[in-house]
Each structure stands twice: as structure tokens, then as C-alpha cells.
Design an enzyme around this catalytic site. Structure first.
Site, short mmCIF file in Angstrom:
data_model
loop_
_atom_site.label_atom_id
_atom_site.label_comp_id
_atom_site.label_asym_id
_atom_site.label_seq_id
_atom_site.Cartn_x
_atom_site.Cartn_y
_atom_site.Cartn_z
N ASP A 133 -39.42 -86.97 5.84
CA ASP A 133 -40.49 -87.96 5.70
C ASP A 133 -41.52 -87.68 6.78
OD1 ASP A 133 -41.91 -90.67 5.96
OD2 ASP A 133 -40.52 -91.09 4.33
N ALA A 145 -34.56 -97.74 11.76
CA ALA A 145 -33.34 -97.00 11.43
C ALA A 145 -33.63 -95.89 10.43
CB ALA A 145 -32.28 -97.96 10.88
N TYR A 146 -34.41 -96.19 9.41
CA TYR A 146 -34.76 -95.18 8.40
C TYR A 146 -35.46 -93.99 9.05
CZ TYR A 146 -37.48 -92.95 4.70
OH TYR A 146 -38.08 -92.02 3.87
N CYS A 147 -36.46 -94.26 9.87
CA CYS A 147 -37.20 -93.17 10.51
C CYS A 147 -36.30 -92.35 11.43
CB CYS A 147 -38.39 -93.74 11.28
SG CYS A 147 -39.65 -94.49 10.26
#
Length: 235
Positions: A133, A145-147
């Protein structure tokens, strides 16, 4: 000789369209899905083999590796595309969601690359493509958290590129606003496009073309390519 590809998260969006494109090119294809078979029946009708696995479960991932390993001695292309996208509020209130973010984006790709290393090496030109991403470089404070998980996958890309060379190449693609979700309203879409230098929704074909580029250029490994209309310059 017929080439073999494995795509995770193959039932929808980019994974689904990439799977169809590779099937059209004559690939033997293993199409991973978790709980929903949306898109998988269509891919199977085109010749793919659906493979179910829950990426929050180590045993399930290892069973997927065994299924593929027993079916083929060679894997030419592994695309780690499966994803889950949770904001801070979700992971702060649901430990399972927090764990899933790191399991789906970290544990599963690690186990798949490691578990299929022999098949990737045997192909003679094995390639792993990890879908990360643009926020792996410049994280959003709304999706911490996703990053972080995607940043870990980006680091893993470089580490495996070093450790598996020269028999296997490992690269990443960093998508930007390629395809809005149904829940994105007009205001959100316009805001994102206003912050994107090329000012268009990219669509899935540029992503598919980038897969082909990485596949067909044998002198690239350890790289991450942004397919984002320049949005990474603005965040």
C-alpha cells in the site's frame, strides 16, 4: 510448458480480474478464498482450482501449502493479495480484528513464500508479488495497525528478495486509488481525486499491467512500484 500461478484473495476486485487475465493467458491457477465463494465459481468454470484457507489460522495456511505442493512441482507466480482493512476504532475494540490485520498481511505471506519456496525455485523464474500500500511509506493515523502490517510486508519483500535470490524474485506493488469501494460516497471520491495528481480513478488494468511488467522483466527484485496516479506524492 504451462505456467502456474497462485493468487490469494482471488474472489473479488483485483485478485479476481488478475485471475481471469492469467487464465486467459493459459495459466494453471490456484485461486485462494476464505469464507466467501463470490467469484470463485466463475474462476473454477474457467479452469482455476479454488483453494480455501483462513489466513488467521496457521494450520489452515499450511494445509493450503500442502494442497498446492501436492498438485504441482512448480509455481511461477505467487501474488499475495488477500487483505483486511480495519480502522483504529475497529481494532481497538476487537482483538480478533487486530490479530487478523497482522496475520493476513504478515503471517500468511511469510508462510506461503516459505512453504512454496521449492516450487518457486523449481520454475526457473519464480516470482512473488506482494500487494502492499502507498501508506506503508507514509502511514495514516486512522489505520495505524493496517499501515504497520503493510509496512512489515514491504520489509518482508526486501528480505525475501535477498534471501531467495537468484532463483526467486520478490517484488511489491503499492496501489493507490485504483477502484473505490461501494461505500465511498461522492464527496470522499472527489476529495481523494483532488489529492491525486493524475485526478482519475485508475481501475484494475494498470495493476494487471504492472504484474506483467514485473513478470516479464527478469532483472528486477526487491522493488516496490507505486500504481497510484501520483497520490503517494501528496500524503
Amino acid at each position: 510448458m504451462r505456467k502456474t500461478a497462485v493468487i490469494t484473495g482471488a474472489g473479488r476486485r483485483f485478485g479476481f480480474e488478475l485471475a481471469k487475465a492469467l487464465l486467459t493467458e493459459g495459466y494453471q491457477l490456484f485461486a485462494h478464498y476464505n469464507s466467501s465463494r463470490d467469484g470463485i465459481d466463475e474462476l473454477e468454470a474457467l479452469g482455476a482450482q479454488g483453494v480455501q484457507a483462513d489466513f488467521t489460522n496457521i494450520d489452515s495456511i499450511q494445509a493450503m501449502v500442502r494442497t498446492i505442493s501436492s498438485a504441482t512441482d512448480s509455481v511461477d507466480l505467487l501474488v499475495n493479495n488477500a487483505s483486511c482493512f480495519f480502522d483504529n476504532e475497529t481494532v481497538d475494540n476487537d482483538n480478533n480484528a487486530l490479530a487478523a490485520v497482522f496475520q493476513v498481511h504478515g503471517m500468511a505471506p511469510y508462510l506461503l513464500i516459505s512453504g512454496l519456496q521449492r516450487q518457486l525455485s523449481h520454475s526457473g523464474n519464480g516470482l512473488v508479488i506482494n500487494i502492499t500500500d502507498i501508506y506503508a511509506d507514509r502511514p495514516s493515523t486512522d489505520y495505524i495497525a493496517y499501515c504497520a502490517a503493510k509496512a512489515g510486508l514491504a520489509n518482508m519483500t526486501q528480505a525475501f528478495a535477498k534471501s531467495l535470490a537468484p532463483s526467486v524474485r520478490v517484488n511489491a506493488i503499492q496501489p493507490g486509488p485504483i477502484l473505490f469501494l461501494p461505500e465511498h460516497d461522492k464527496e470522499h471520491r472527489m476529495q481523494v481525486l483532488d489529492e491525486t495528481p493524475l485526478r482519475v480513478e485508475g481501475g484494475l488494468e494498470p495493476m494487471i499491467e504492472t504484474v506483467r511488467f514485473l513478470r516479464d522483466n527478469p532483472f528486477i527484485t526487491g522493488e516496490s512500484i507505486k500504481v497510484d496516479g501520483g497520490r503517494g506524492l501528496m500524503i
